[in-house]
Write a protein that holds these residues in place. Sequence first.
Motif, PDB file in Angstrom:
ATOM      1  N   PHE A 161       9.919 -16.095  -7.827  1.00 20.28           N
ATOM      2  CA  PHE A 161       9.154 -16.387  -6.620  1.00 20.28           C
ATOM      3  C   PHE A 161       9.051 -15.148  -5.728  1.00 20.28           C
ATOM      4  O   PHE A 161       8.003 -14.795  -5.219  1.00 20.28           O
ATOM      5  N   ILE A 197       2.153  -9.923  -3.940  1.00 20.50           N
ATOM      6  CA  ILE A 197       1.122 -10.176  -2.922  1.00 20.50           C
ATOM      7  C   ILE A 197       1.170  -9.090  -1.854  1.00 20.50           C
ATOM      8  O   ILE A 197       0.172  -8.535  -1.457  1.00 20.50           O
ATOM      9  N   GLY A 198       2.415  -8.784  -1.457  1.00 19.97           N
ATOM     10  CA  GLY A 198       2.593  -7.736  -0.449  1.00 19.97           C
ATOM     11  C   GLY A 198       2.024  -6.422  -0.929  1.00 19.97           C
ATOM     12  O   GLY A 198       1.297  -5.754  -0.197  1.00 19.97           O
ATOM     13  N   ALA A 214      -1.668  -6.445  -0.890  1.00 18.55           N
ATOM     14  CA  ALA A 214      -2.182  -6.311   0.471  1.00 18.55           C
ATOM     15  C   ALA A 214      -2.077  -4.869   0.939  1.00 18.55           C
ATOM     16  O   ALA A 214      -2.999  -4.318   1.538  1.00 18.55           O
ATOM     17  N   ILE A 220      -5.042  -2.457   2.123  1.00 14.56           N
ATOM     18  CA  ILE A 220      -5.106  -1.784   3.424  1.00 14.56           C
ATOM     19  C   ILE A 220      -5.288  -0.282   3.250  1.00 14.56           C
ATOM     20  O   ILE A 220      -6.157   0.330   3.840  1.00 14.56           O
ATOM     21  N   GLN A 276     -10.511   9.105  20.421  1.00 13.18           N
ATOM     22  CA  GLN A 276      -9.356   8.239  20.180  1.00 13.18           C
ATOM     23  C   GLN A 276      -9.243   7.900  18.709  1.00 13.18           C
ATOM     24  O   GLN A 276      -8.180   7.925  18.115  1.00 13.18           O
ATOM     25  N   THR A 312      -8.206  11.000  16.676  1.00 11.98           N
ATOM     26  CA  THR A 312      -6.789  11.315  16.801  1.00 11.98           C
ATOM     27  C   THR A 312      -5.949  10.423  15.902  1.00 11.98           C
ATOM     28  O   THR A 312      -5.068  10.896  15.187  1.00 11.98           O
ATOM     29  N   ILE A 328      -6.425  11.423  12.309  1.00 10.53           N
ATOM     30  CA  ILE A 328      -5.676  12.624  11.929  1.00 10.53           C
ATOM     31  C   ILE A 328      -4.223  12.237  11.655  1.00 10.53           C
ATOM     32  O   ILE A 328      -3.629  12.652  10.663  1.00 10.53           O
ATOM     33  N   ALA A 329      -3.677  11.381  12.525  1.00 14.67           N
ATOM     34  CA  ALA A 329      -2.293  10.947  12.365  1.00 14.67           C
ATOM     35  C   ALA A 329      -2.103  10.241  11.034  1.00 14.67           C
ATOM     36  O   ALA A 329      -1.097  10.412  10.354  1.00 14.67           O
TER      37      ALA A 329
END
Lengths: 443, 315
Positions: A6, A13-14, A17, A21, A80, A83, A86-87
Amino acid sequence: MKKRRFLSVLGLIGLAAALLISGCSSQSSTQQGDKVELYMGYSSDPPTKKKMEEIIAKFEQSHPHIKIKTMTAPYDDFYQKLTTQIAAGNAPDLWQSDGTKVFGYAQRGAILDITDYVTKEINKEELNGLEFNKDSDGKYWGVPQGIQVGALFYNKDLFDKAGVPYPTADWTWDDVKAASVKLTLDANGKNADDPAFDKKSVKQYSFAFFGSSRGAFNILKAYGGGVLDPTLKKSIINSSENKKAVEWMVDGMQRKLFPNPADLKAFQSNFKAFLSGAVAMQIDIYAATTSMNGAGLNYDVAPMPKGPDGKRFAPVIANSWVINKKAEEQKVKAAKEWITYWTTSDEAQKEWTEVGEAIPVKKSVANSEMFLNPATKPENKKVFLDTLEFAGTIDTNAVFTEWVKVFTDNLAELFMDKYGTDEFITKTDEGIQKVLDDFFKKQ
Amino acid sequence: MLELQTKQQAKPAEKKRKWLDSEGRWGLLLVSPYLIHFLVFVVGTSVASLYFSFSDYDILNPPKWTGLDNYAKLFEDPLFYRALWNTVYFTILYVPAKTFLALLLAVALNQKLRGLKFFRMVHFLPVISSWTVIVYVADAVFNQRIGFANAFLSKLGLAPQNWLIDEFWVIPVLVLIAIWKSVGYMMIIFLAGLQGISSDMYEAASIDGANAWQKFWRVTVPMISGTTFLVVILNTIYSFQNFEQIFVMTGASTEAGSTGGANNASLVLMLFMFRQAFSFFKMGYASAIAWVLFLILLAITLIQFKLQKKWVHYD
């Protein structure tokens, strides 16, 4: 056993995701064969966005191996977003930076030193403003995308009504004040020369200035003073020249010839005082012509007035193309191709000039009838080009926004009569030096 | 007896294991999109910001660990105390005034009036308007050249004021505008609370000879103390986190030194934090401000929860 399975499902799944992202944010580096996808950023409003897209389309036609992907947003949002990009390591390979921000990125290691490219591949004689983004070590960090330079804007109608001759290239700051007396009117239409002049109900001011590029900075310089020394690491506020310049300004405020920060606030934005025709003169940069033409103002420009010793100064901001330090080699190459196209192609330069946003960086285009067109306001556009001869940067460095904040805050206090000139000078000198030391001593 | 007790104790544990085995799995699976979101974007970012607050971080370069430096600097920074005081001052004016006004409005609009829906809607209009719209409305009133407020003062023979650029006026004026904008929202919450009070209570009070004012203080106020508590907490949090209003009204223009008002008179903690992070590239310092802000809010909320025993009644 069951539980572990499980957990592994949950883990999967994590992971999925997380991949999703990161997949969304990292640019896909699609390079089939020699094709390069160049990721480019620029700040825009609807007209400049449309123009830029047209120029990009033309560039892609003549450079079929490069495909440009863009990131754009209105001015504040753009920086904004940039920046944070870039980070996160997914910033554009190339972006258009406000001239005041170039050193901020350079000295924090975000952009590529392009000294080699500039000295070998760019014809300095052909370009305006290349030197303005060279640092004190002689390194080049950007290539101009459009030039902003300051001049004295004046409202012809208000001058005519007051019967005052228009500003000339010979004006000194004292001439500005002498004319101001006639150009400042109270609610009853009496000017500041009249003994019955009511300081409490001024309806028309003679001269507005604010901020650094449009304000006190230029007057300090014309008087032989200034804010930072040439290394841009030391405050030189504490000088007798600055004191004289500041006293000239305070006198104008106290006599209500110049609107103070509270008076300006009444116009909703500092820019609206001149735009609405309630102020006769203003220091402004070329970009302001778009909104002034939009407002249907009858205006023209004169070179910045001289100081007591005949010195003069005008602010210049060279908005520039800069390259991401982390960009892959191939993309750096493509970015340079774009910069070369931008600075050498008459077509691109003319297209951009049409938006009226900046003085063209290519000298031949700037000197052409196309830019100097006397049929559009301001008639004297040549003033901007002549001004480039004596213009300078507004001491932009890595902590520019921070020291400007100290400078303008303290000036506002001074202009609101919270303290006198001497206190302003000591307080500002200490405040600015602290900002500079905080940054430069750490390095 | 003893046997029964042990059985009862054992039961929940057994149940728990079973729950995780069957439905729990599906449950967790179904909420996993939320859980992942929560872990990544809430827990993750909070942990990151906690880490940044102990480091020198300019956003563009990796953070460098500096321990308590940022916090030490913060507690020595006069601007921090200025911002903290401004925030507290805003809260002191804002929370009681708004709560009381929202309650009064709710009571008024809880009557059987003609055009009730219209009145309720009117009070809710500013709530849904954006701050950019409100700025123009506020300007019509508080503009020192053309605003009603100064026109009114000069009619009374008083000197005009600089409202939003005056150190004395700026926070009270901002509070006034903030209350006007959002009082309708709190009114709705109160209305819901009021409708939960049974009319028997009022009837009983009438029989006892209570007048309208007495009914309000003796019946309405205690009966909705739970709602009031919620409203007070929400308002306190809001006023500590207020950024947008203060930014657009006294900060958006970085020119003329007007950011945060004259002499930083309207520099609140959120604005202070924003400026450090996005204008000055001091993300580490800004993170420290964020954590201090969080701790202050947590403390205030805990105190309010402790105090609620004294005045909040649930039935």
